[in-house]
Motif scaffolding. Structure first.
Motif, PDB file in Angstrom:
ATOM      1  N   GLU A 173      10.669   1.178 -18.892  1.00 59.83           N
ATOM      2  CA  GLU A 173      10.452   2.244 -17.920  1.00 59.83           C
ATOM      3  C   GLU A 173      10.017   1.665 -16.572  1.00 59.83           C
ATOM      4  OE1 GLU A 173       7.834   5.329 -19.288  1.00 59.83           O
ATOM      5  OE2 GLU A 173       8.870   5.526 -21.230  1.00 59.83           O
ATOM      6  N   LYS A 174      10.416   2.343 -15.511  1.00 55.69           N
ATOM      7  CA  LYS A 174       9.997   2.023 -14.153  1.00 55.69           C
ATOM      8  C   LYS A 174       9.465   3.311 -13.521  1.00 55.69           C
ATOM      9  CE  LYS A 174      11.514  -2.268 -14.204  1.00 55.69           C
ATOM     10  NZ  LYS A 174      10.624  -3.452 -14.025  1.00 55.69           N
ATOM     11  N   THR A 175       8.435   3.189 -12.698  1.00 59.42           N
ATOM     12  CA  THR A 175       7.862   4.392 -12.102  1.00 59.42           C
ATOM     13  C   THR A 175       7.567   4.192 -10.620  1.00 59.42           C
ATOM     14  OG1 THR A 175       6.229   6.164 -12.461  1.00 59.42           O
ATOM     15  CG2 THR A 175       5.427   3.875 -12.584  1.00 59.42           C
ATOM     16  N   TYR A 176       7.348   5.302  -9.930  1.00 62.32           N
ATOM     17  CA  TYR A 176       7.151   5.314  -8.478  1.00 62.32           C
ATOM     18  C   TYR A 176       8.286   4.570  -7.765  1.00 62.32           C
ATOM     19  CZ  TYR A 176       2.581   7.341  -9.233  1.00 62.32           C
ATOM     20  OH  TYR A 176       1.561   8.186  -9.599  1.00 62.32           O
ATOM     21  N   ILE A 177       9.503   4.841  -8.220  1.00 61.26           N
ATOM     22  CA  ILE A 177      10.672   4.162  -7.647  1.00 61.26           C
ATOM     23  C   ILE A 177      11.222   5.003  -6.500  1.00 61.26           C
ATOM     24  CG2 ILE A 177      12.932   3.186  -8.096  1.00 61.26           C
ATOM     25  CD1 ILE A 177      10.454   1.841  -9.513  1.00 61.26           C
ATOM     26  N   SER A 178      11.082   4.494  -5.286  1.00 63.61           N
ATOM     27  CA  SER A 178      11.598   5.188  -4.108  1.00 63.61           C
ATOM     28  C   SER A 178      13.120   5.251  -4.166  1.00 63.61           C
ATOM     29  CB  SER A 178      11.150   4.466  -2.834  1.00 63.61           C
ATOM     30  OG  SER A 178       9.756   4.580  -2.663  1.00 63.61           O
ATOM     31  N   ASN A 179      13.650   6.408  -3.827  1.00 63.65           N
ATOM     32  CA  ASN A 179      15.074   6.750  -3.939  1.00 63.65           C
ATOM     33  C   ASN A 179      15.489   6.959  -5.380  1.00 63.65           C
ATOM     34  OD1 ASN A 179      15.731   6.956  -1.240  1.00 63.65           O
ATOM     35  ND2 ASN A 179      16.559   4.891  -1.072  1.00 63.65           N
ATOM     36  N   GLY A 180      14.527   6.923  -6.310  1.00 61.57           N
ATOM     37  CA  GLY A 180      14.856   7.217  -7.695  1.00 61.57           C
ATOM     38  C   GLY A 180      15.432   8.614  -7.815  1.00 61.57           C
ATOM     39  N   GLY A 181      16.584   8.724  -8.453  1.00 66.26           N
ATOM     40  CA  GLY A 181      17.226  10.018  -8.620  1.00 66.26           C
ATOM     41  C   GLY A 181      18.324  10.286  -7.624  1.00 66.26           C
ATOM     42  N   ILE A 182      18.311   9.588  -6.466  1.00 62.78           N
ATOM     43  CA  ILE A 182      19.401   9.768  -5.498  1.00 62.78           C
ATOM     44  C   ILE A 182      20.110   8.454  -5.195  1.00 62.78           C
ATOM     45  CG2 ILE A 182      18.183  11.710  -4.432  1.00 62.78           C
ATOM     46  CD1 ILE A 182      17.834   9.875  -1.924  1.00 62.78           C
ATOM     47  N   ALA A 183      19.574   7.336  -5.690  1.00 61.40           N
ATOM     48  CA  ALA A 183      20.182   6.031  -5.400  1.00 61.40           C
ATOM     49  C   ALA A 183      21.525   5.886  -6.100  1.00 61.40           C
ATOM     50  CB  ALA A 183      19.245   4.904  -5.826  1.00 61.40           C
ATOM     51  N   ASP A 184      22.418   5.141  -5.464  1.00 61.85           N
ATOM     52  CA  ASP A 184      23.697   4.782  -6.057  1.00 61.85           C
ATOM     53  C   ASP A 184      23.619   3.456  -6.793  1.00 61.85           C
ATOM     54  OD1 ASP A 184      25.468   6.951  -4.860  1.00 61.85           O
ATOM     55  OD2 ASP A 184      24.617   6.078  -3.046  1.00 61.85           O
ATOM     56  N   MET A 211      -1.526 -10.687   6.012  1.00 63.12           N
ATOM     57  CA  MET A 211      -2.452 -10.312   7.081  1.00 63.12           C
ATOM     58  C   MET A 211      -1.894  -9.146   7.901  1.00 63.12           C
ATOM     59  SD  MET A 211      -3.878 -13.929   8.569  1.00 63.12           S
ATOM     60  CE  MET A 211      -5.167 -14.843   7.711  1.00 63.12           C
ATOM     61  N   ALA A 212      -0.599  -9.227   8.218  1.00 59.44           N
ATOM     62  CA  ALA A 212       0.033  -8.179   9.021  1.00 59.44           C
ATOM     63  C   ALA A 212       0.031  -6.850   8.280  1.00 59.44           C
ATOM     64  CB  ALA A 212       1.453  -8.587   9.375  1.00 59.44           C
ATOM     65  N   LYS A 213       0.418  -6.882   7.011  1.00 57.23           N
ATOM     66  CA  LYS A 213       0.492  -5.654   6.232  1.00 57.23           C
ATOM     67  C   LYS A 213      -0.889  -5.046   6.039  1.00 57.23           C
ATOM     68  CE  LYS A 213       1.490  -3.022   2.381  1.00 57.23           C
ATOM     69  NZ  LYS A 213       0.570  -2.330   1.463  1.00 57.23           N
ATOM     70  N   LEU A 214      -1.848  -5.882   5.656  1.00 57.88           N
ATOM     71  CA  LEU A 214      -3.199  -5.385   5.414  1.00 57.88           C
ATOM     72  C   LEU A 214      -3.810  -4.793   6.684  1.00 57.88           C
ATOM     73  CD1 LEU A 214      -6.027  -7.226   3.486  1.00 57.88           C
ATOM     74  CD2 LEU A 214      -6.494  -6.087   5.626  1.00 57.88           C
ATOM     75  N   GLU A 245       1.292  10.747   5.946  1.00 57.69           N
ATOM     76  CA  GLU A 245       2.283   9.661   5.891  1.00 57.69           C
ATOM     77  C   GLU A 245       1.638   8.295   5.681  1.00 57.69           C
ATOM     78  OE1 GLU A 245       5.510   9.715   5.883  1.00 57.69           O
ATOM     79  OE2 GLU A 245       6.221  11.540   6.858  1.00 57.69           O
ATOM     80  N   ILE A 246       0.517   8.043   6.342  1.00 59.02           N
ATOM     81  CA  ILE A 246      -0.026   6.676   6.369  1.00 59.02           C
ATOM     82  C   ILE A 246      -0.617   6.233   5.042  1.00 59.02           C
ATOM     83  CG2 ILE A 246      -2.298   7.415   7.216  1.00 59.02           C
ATOM     84  CD1 ILE A 246      -0.410   4.084   7.917  1.00 59.02           C
ATOM     85  N   ARG A 247      -1.126   7.177   4.242  1.00 57.02           N
ATOM     86  CA  ARG A 247      -1.947   6.758   3.099  1.00 57.02           C
ATOM     87  C   ARG A 247      -1.209   5.864   2.103  1.00 57.02           C
ATOM     88  NH1 ARG A 247      -4.611   4.481   0.486  1.00 57.02           N
ATOM     89  NH2 ARG A 247      -6.656   4.909  -0.441  1.00 57.02           N
ATOM     90  N   ALA A 248       0.048   6.188   1.826  1.00 55.60           N
ATOM     91  CA  ALA A 248       0.779   5.416   0.818  1.00 55.60           C
ATOM     92  C   ALA A 248       1.036   3.982   1.257  1.00 55.60           C
ATOM     93  CB  ALA A 248       2.100   6.101   0.486  1.00 55.60           C
ATOM     94  N   LEU A 249       1.096   3.731   2.562  1.00 55.52           N
ATOM     95  CA  LEU A 249       1.416   2.387   3.042  1.00 55.52           C
ATOM     96  C   LEU A 249       0.331   1.376   2.704  1.00 55.52           C
ATOM     97  CD1 LEU A 249       3.419   4.211   4.621  1.00 55.52           C
ATOM     98  CD2 LEU A 249       3.292   2.543   6.470  1.00 55.52           C
ATOM     99  N   ARG A 250      -0.880   1.864   2.431  1.00 55.91           N
ATOM    100  CA  ARG A 250      -1.969   0.961   2.029  1.00 55.91           C
ATOM    101  C   ARG A 250      -1.890   0.586   0.554  1.00 55.91           C
ATOM    102  NH1 ARG A 250      -6.886   4.433   3.490  1.00 55.91           N
ATOM    103  NH2 ARG A 250      -8.056   2.639   2.699  1.00 55.91           N
ATOM    104  N   ILE A 251      -0.891   1.166  -0.145  1.00 57.48           N
ATOM    105  CA  ILE A 251      -0.725   0.930  -1.582  1.00 57.48           C
ATOM    106  C   ILE A 251       0.570   0.191  -1.892  1.00 57.48           C
ATOM    107  CG2 ILE A 251      -0.494   2.033  -3.849  1.00 57.48           C
ATOM    108  CD1 ILE A 251      -2.141   4.383  -2.725  1.00 57.48           C
ATOM    109  N   TYR A 252       1.714   0.732  -1.408  1.00 56.52           N
ATOM    110  CA  TYR A 252       2.981   0.171  -1.882  1.00 56.52           C
ATOM    111  C   TYR A 252       3.296  -1.191  -1.259  1.00 56.52           C
ATOM    112  CZ  TYR A 252       5.679   2.026   2.206  1.00 56.52           C
ATOM    113  OH  TYR A 252       6.189   2.315   3.443  1.00 56.52           O
TER     114      TYR A 252
END
Length: 378
Positions: free
Chosen positions: A153-164, A317-320, A354-361
Motif C-alpha cells: 500500500e501507498k498513501t498520501y500520494i499526490s495525483n493519486g486517482g487521476i495520474a496516468d 536548509m532551503a526547504k526547512l 496552503e503553506i502548512r503541508a509544505l512543512r511536512i511533505y
C-alpha cells in the motif's frame, strides 16, 4: 506587485529572467482557477501548462540535466498566483523525476507525454507505516518470470486517482533496509491497482491511498538497477526539495504583498496601520524572512545547476528555512488583516491553509534538521 529585484542576483542568467517574466504574464492572465473540483482543475492546469510550454522544464530531455533554477522560478511564480497551479506543475516534475534522471529510452516516452501536458504523473513513495522512514518500505516486488509482482500500500500520494503513470518504490530484497529497494514505472491502467480512498486535506488537491494487489510489471518497468531505489528516491528529492522551498517563497511573497496593501489603506480615524512602528516592525520581519529564504533557495539551485553531485545540505536548509519562514510570514499577514484574515475569499486565509503541508511533505522539517546535522557533524 511582488519584488522582482532578486532576478538581478548573480544566481541567474538572462534566460531565467525571461522565463520568470513569461510565467508571471501567463499566470496573471490564467490564474487563479476554480478549486471547487480539484481533479478537474488539475487536469485543466496540466493541459494548459503543457500547451504554454512551461512543462518542458519539469523534466530533462535525453542527454540534458534538469535546470533547478528554472524549476524554482516557475514554482515560486505559480505559487504566488495560485497554489493549485504550483501543485500541478510540481507533480509533473517530481512524478517523473526518477525517469528524468535514470530512465531508459523506452521509459522516457512517458516523460515526453508528461512534459507536453498529455499525461499526469505521480510519485508513490510514502506508506501507512513508513512516511519519512523510507528504508522501512514494506511494499514488495517479487521476481517472477518476465518481471516483478508488486504487493503493498501507498498513501498520501499526490495525483493519486487521476495520474496516468506512477513511479512506485518497492522492496526487491537485494540487501537489508535502504539497499533493498527498487523503483518501477507503472501505468495507471495495470491490473491490480486499487484506489482505496481519496484523502481530503485543508488545501484540497488530488490525493489518494493506493493498494497494489499482485500487480505484474515487466522487466522493462524497472528504473535503473535493482536495489538502487533508495539512491534514486534521494536523488530526486535532492533536486525537488529546493523547489518546495520556492513554492513556499511564492506564498510568502504573496502574503507580504497582501499585508502591504492592507496596512496602507486609509483608516476612518485617519492615517494607516503602516504609521505604527509595531506594524513597521512586522513588515520588516516579513521582508527579511522572504529575502533570507530566497537566498538559501537559489544558492541550492545554483549549486546543483553548477555541477554539484549532491546538494543535500543546501537543499535541506532551503526547504526547512523557506517553509518555516513562509508559515511565519503568512501568519503575520493574517494577523494584520484582523478578522478578515480568517474569512474565506481572502488571499491570506487561502495561503494559511496552503503553506502548512509544505512543512511536512518531501521530508518534514525535523527530517531536514537531521540531514543538516549529519552533514555538519560528518
Amino acid at each position: 506587485m511582488a519584488d522582482r529585484t532578486f532576478l538581478n542576483w548573480p544566481f541567474f542568467d538572462e534566460r531565467h529572467r525571461e522565463l520568470a517574466e513569461a510565467v508571471d504574464a501567463w499566470a496573471a492572465a490564467h490564474l487563479p482557477v476554480d478549486h471547487g473540483d480539484a481533479d478537474a482543475a488539475c487536469r485543466g492546469l496540466v493541459a494548459s501548462l503543457g500547451a504554454a510550454g512551461f512543462l518542458r522544464h519539469s523534466g530533462a530531455a535525453e542527454g540534458e540535466a534538469l535546470d533547478v533554477r528554472s524549476l524554482c522560478l516557475i514554482r515560486e511564480t505559480l505559487a504566488r498566483h495560485d497554489g493549485l497551479a504550483d501543485f500541478a506543475f510540481a507533480m509533473q516534475g517530481l512524478g517523473m523525476g526518477a525517469v528524468s534522471l535514470f530512465g531508459s529510452p523506452e521509459q522516457r516516452a512517458w516523460l515526453d507525454r508528461t512534459r507536453a501536458g498529455k499525461a499526469i504523473s505521480a510519485f508513490a513513495l510514502t506508506e501507512p507505516g513508513s512516511g519519512s522512514d523510507v528504508a522501512h518500505t514494506a511494499t514488495t516486488a517479487e521476481r517472477v518470470p518476465g518481471g516483478f509482482r508488486l504487493s503493498g500500500e501507498k498513501t498520501y500520494i499526490s495525483n493519486g486517482g487521476i495520474a496516468d503513470v506512477y513511479v512506485i518504490f518497492a522492496r526487491t530484497g537485494e540487501a537489508p533496509g535502504a539497499r533493498g529497494l527498487s523503483a518501477f514505472l507503472m501505468p495507471a491502467d495495470v491490473a491490480g491497482l486499487e484506489i482505496l480512498d481519496r484523502i481530503d486535506v485543508i488545501a484540497p488537491h488530488p490525493l489518494a491511498h493506493l493498494r497494489l494487489n499482485e500487480v505484474f510489471l515487466p522487466d522493462s518497468a524497472l528504473i535503473g538497477q535493482a536495489g538502487s531505489g533508495f539512491k534514486i528516491a534521494m536523488s530526486v528529492l535532492d533536486v525537488f526539495r529546493s523547489t518546495v522551498g520556492a513554492a513556499a517563497l511564492g506564498f510568502a511573497r504573496r502574503a507580504l504583498d497582501e499585508a502591504l496593501a492592507r496596512v496602507q489603506v486609509p483608516r476612518v480615524s485617519g492615517g494607516t496601520l503602516a504609521d505604527y512602528q509595531m506594524v513597521q516592525g512586522h513588515i520588516a520581519d516579513m521582508a527579511l524572512e522572504v529575502d533570507a529564504a530566497a537566498l538559501l533557495i537559489y544558492r541550492a539551485a545554483w549549486a546543483k545547476d553548477s555541477g554539484a553531485a549532491r546538494v543535500s545540505r543546501e537543499a535541506a536548509m532551503a526547504k526547512l528555512y523557506a517553509t518555516e519562514a513562509a508559515q511565519r510570514v503568512i501568519d503575520t499577514a493574517l494577523q494584520l488583516h484582523g478578522g478578515d484574515g480568517v474569512r474565506h475569499g481572502f488571499a491570506v486565509e487561502s495561503l494559511y491553509r496552503e503553506i502548512r503541508a509544505l512543512r511536512i511533505y518531501e521530508g518534514a522539517t525535523d527530517v531536514q534538521k537531521v540531514v543538516i546535522a549529519r552533514s555538519v557533524l560528518g
